[in-house]
Scaffold this motif. Structure first.
Motif, PDB file in Angstrom:
ATOM      1  N   UNK A   8     -12.919   5.764  -9.129  1.00  0.00           N
ATOM      2  CA  UNK A   8     -12.122   6.923  -8.716  1.00  0.00           C
ATOM      3  C   UNK A   8     -10.743   6.853  -9.378  1.00  0.00           C
ATOM      4  N   UNK A   9     -10.335   7.933 -10.028  1.00  0.00           N
ATOM      5  CA  UNK A   9      -9.047   7.977 -10.723  1.00  0.00           C
ATOM      6  C   UNK A   9      -7.872   7.867  -9.750  1.00  0.00           C
ATOM      7  N   UNK A  10      -8.098   8.157  -8.464  1.00  0.00           N
ATOM      8  CA  UNK A  10      -7.031   8.105  -7.468  1.00  0.00           C
ATOM      9  C   UNK A  10      -6.916   6.750  -6.782  1.00  0.00           C
ATOM     10  N   UNK A  11      -7.790   5.806  -7.132  1.00  0.00           N
ATOM     11  CA  UNK A  11      -7.777   4.506  -6.470  1.00  0.00           C
ATOM     12  C   UNK A  11      -6.475   3.766  -6.782  1.00  0.00           C
ATOM     13  N   UNK A  12      -5.921   3.121  -5.763  1.00  0.00           N
ATOM     14  CA  UNK A  12      -4.674   2.366  -5.916  1.00  0.00           C
ATOM     15  C   UNK A  12      -4.828   1.007  -5.229  1.00  0.00           C
ATOM     16  N   UNK A  13      -3.967   0.089  -5.582  1.00  0.00           N
ATOM     17  CA  UNK A  13      -3.976  -1.216  -4.925  1.00  0.00           C
ATOM     18  C   UNK A  13      -3.380  -1.067  -3.532  1.00  0.00           C
ATOM     19  N   UNK A  14      -3.609  -2.057  -2.659  1.00  0.00           N
ATOM     20  CA  UNK A  14      -2.989  -1.993  -1.327  1.00  0.00           C
ATOM     21  C   UNK A  14      -1.464  -1.887  -1.413  1.00  0.00           C
ATOM     22  N   UNK A  15      -0.872  -2.578  -2.372  1.00  0.00           N
ATOM     23  CA  UNK A  15       0.580  -2.519  -2.542  1.00  0.00           C
ATOM     24  C   UNK A  15       1.029  -1.111  -2.946  1.00  0.00           C
ATOM     25  N   UNK A  16       0.286  -0.512  -3.874  1.00  0.00           N
ATOM     26  CA  UNK A  16       0.605   0.856  -4.302  1.00  0.00           C
ATOM     27  C   UNK A  16       0.425   1.835  -3.143  1.00  0.00           C
ATOM     28  N   UNK A  17      -0.626   1.600  -2.358  1.00  0.00           N
ATOM     29  CA  UNK A  17      -0.880   2.465  -1.209  1.00  0.00           C
ATOM     30  C   UNK A  17       0.253   2.363  -0.192  1.00  0.00           C
ATOM     31  N   UNK A  18       0.693   1.138   0.075  1.00  0.00           N
ATOM     32  CA  UNK A  18       1.793   0.930   1.007  1.00  0.00           C
ATOM     33  C   UNK A  18       3.039   1.693   0.549  1.00  0.00           C
ATOM     34  N   UNK A  19       3.301   1.653  -0.763  1.00  0.00           N
ATOM     35  CA  UNK A  19       4.442   2.386  -1.315  1.00  0.00           C
ATOM     36  C   UNK A  19       4.255   3.897  -1.135  1.00  0.00           C
ATOM     37  N   UNK A  20       3.048   4.391  -1.353  1.00  0.00           N
ATOM     38  CA  UNK A  20       2.766   5.823  -1.173  1.00  0.00           C
ATOM     39  C   UNK A  20       3.029   6.240   0.269  1.00  0.00           C
ATOM     40  N   UNK A  21       2.592   5.416   1.224  1.00  0.00           N
ATOM     41  CA  UNK A  21       2.779   5.727   2.636  1.00  0.00           C
ATOM     42  C   UNK A  21       4.268   5.775   2.961  1.00  0.00           C
ATOM     43  N   UNK A  22       5.024   4.800   2.458  1.00  0.00           N
ATOM     44  CA  UNK A  22       6.469   4.803   2.695  1.00  0.00           C
ATOM     45  C   UNK A  22       7.101   6.076   2.142  1.00  0.00           C
ATOM     46  N   UNK A  23       6.678   6.495   0.958  1.00  0.00           N
ATOM     47  CA  UNK A  23       7.215   7.729   0.366  1.00  0.00           C
ATOM     48  C   UNK A  23       6.819   8.933   1.200  1.00  0.00           C
TER      49      UNK A  23
END
Length: 132
Positions: free
Chosen positions: A5-20
């Motif tokens: 999936x082109x939208x897949x991110x690492x847990x760290x990237x996901x955590x950053x997305x949630x914070x944003x």
């Protein structure tokens, strides 16, 4: 190895997305709508302010109202009249397109009271997530 999936991110990237996401000012839209009540010979407006969050539903191919939405304030539009909420009910209806709010309360003006008054409003979400 990354998912296909082109939208897949690492847990760290996901955590950053949630914070944003949590600090984005447009995540919740604040909308105020009024309803009127009669107090003596006057009709006054009681404002109901909703903090409405929307999300994209792929099943419906449109934005819908999130269960995180809430009522942030109910007050009289005239500062000399004080509204006090005694009961409040809110729910998402119409397949997720409407946030319905109903409140019961009292109004005080210069030592006079009017009891068990009812106000209600509906906040609508269009397909693009705009609240009206």
């Amino acid at each position: 190895q990354k998912l296909n999936d082109a939208n897949a991110v690492t847990p760290e990237e996901y955590e950053q997305m949630i914070e944003e996401r949590l600090v984005q000012p447009y995540a919740f839209q604040t909308k105020t709508k009024g309803d009127t009540v009669s107090v003596g010979t006057r009709t006054i407006t009681i404002n109901i302010t909703g903090r409405i969050e929307t999300y994209y539903s792929s099943a419906h191919d449109r934005q819908l109202i999130s269960g995180s939405s809430y009522v942030s304030n109910i007050s009289s539009s005239l500062s000399s009249y004080t509204w006090r909420t005694t009961f409040l009910d809110e729910r998402i209806i119409d397949g997720g397109r409407t946030f319905y709010v109903v409140a019961q309360g009292d109004v005080e003006y210069s030592g006079m009271y009017w009891y068990n008054l009812r106000v209600s409003t509906e906040f609508y979400c269009n397909a693009n997530g705009r609240i009206s």
